[in-house]
Design a protein around this motif. Structure first.
Motif: not given
Length: 303
Positions: A18, A63, A66, A74, A78, A83-84, A88, A90, A284, A287, A291
């Motif tokens: 991600h 994660f 991050l 952030d 969120v 989103r961040l 992005t 999240w 979550w 995502i 990763n």
């Protein structure tokens, strides 16, 4: 002067992490040893079980993107937009809560040694933000309710501190696990194993419960439909109170593997602290599995 183009970290056929880069936060050995020595003189925070899970997945890159615990901007982004601050996607706030007495000793720009319950230094946090939060607002935005009958709400309102520390972390060493060590992959190690097996399409199955025949059929059909291999990746961190312990569950998963077609399934454990956050949590989990290299994700009823 032109800047060089950024080259993605991963060029193999697996799904990229991600954000495009696996954010592994461990320092090289010599630098980690030097930081370990220096951490003895820093203010220290002993991580509880949830914080320990979060730190482990931050350090390993699970994660990504991050690079630490969320700062104030952030965190607010969120909650409001999933989103961040940089846009992005999240959906779940990854935060480090501390008590007010400890926070009063700190200042922005300082450092905190993050230790396990035995006092072993695992990482150092560079403090960027120290901020108070409204737990009712967080509960409403993340869980959609402030009812303490929801286990995530009860945890947030009754067991978490109201002060959060935000900032980047530098890893010294990984938390130690003495059970099922052969099944505890990092994103990098699991990606390497999947790539070595020639798997480029992988559907990940999330579970916090023992699997039964219906789960087996569900996962087989999902793999067939997506023309993918299957990754069973159960949570073995914190789950819902009253759940079957992970020792029992992992033995069930291992016994089930022989009932899948040959070279179609892999098993890897995820040391995650679940929030039981409904749709946000499902996203979550997807995502996180991305990763680890998965290209598809089976959404169960665990969230």
């Amino acid at each position: 002067m032109n800047q060089p183009a950024l080259v993605p970290t991963f060029t193999e056929s697996l799904n990229p992490p991600h954000g495009g880069t696996l954010k592994e936060l461990y320092l090289p050995f010599a630098a980690a040893q030097a930081l370990k020595l220096r951490s003895a003189s820093l203010p220290g925070w002993t991580l509880d079980a949830r914080q320990l899970c979060d730190l482990e997945l931050l350090l390993s890159g699970a994660f990504s993107p991050l690079e630490g615990f969320l700062n104030r901007r952030d965190y607010a982004s969120v909650l409001d937009d999933m989103r961040l601050a940089d846009g992005t996607l999240w959906p779940i706030p990854i935060t480090l809560d501390v008590d007010e007495a400890f926070a009063a000793k700190l200042a922005s720009g300082g450092e905190v040694a993050l230790r396990d319950s035995e006092g072993v230094p695992l990482a150092v946090l560079k403090v960027e933000d120290i901020y108070f939060i409204d737990p009712l607002q967080e509960a409403h935005q993340v869980f959609g309710t402030t009812d303490r009958l929801h286990p995530g709400v009860a945890e947030l309102l009754d067991h978490r501190h109201r002060v959060y520390l935000g900032g980047r972390v530098q890893g010294i060493q990984a938390p130690q696990h003495h059970d099922f060590a052969e099944l505890r992959d990092t994103p990098r190690s699991l990606r390497a194993r999947l790539a070595a097996r020639g798997w480029n399409r992988v559907v990940a199955f999330q579970t916090r419960n023992p699997m039964h025949r219906a789960h087996r059929e569900l996962t087989v059909r999902a793999a067939e439909r997506t023309h993918a291999k299957l990754l069973i990746q159960p949570v073995v961190g914190l789950t819902k109170p009253g759940d079957v312990d992970h020792y029992t569950r992992v033995r069930c998963y291992k016994a089930l593997l022989k009932h899948y077609p040959q070279d179609s399934v892999d098993l890897s454990l995820l040391p995650l602290a679940m929030r039981m956050g409904g749709p946000r949590e499902a996203l979550w989990h997807a995502i996180i599995r991305k990763n680890y290299g998965a290209s598809h994700f089976i959404v169960g009823r665990d969230h």
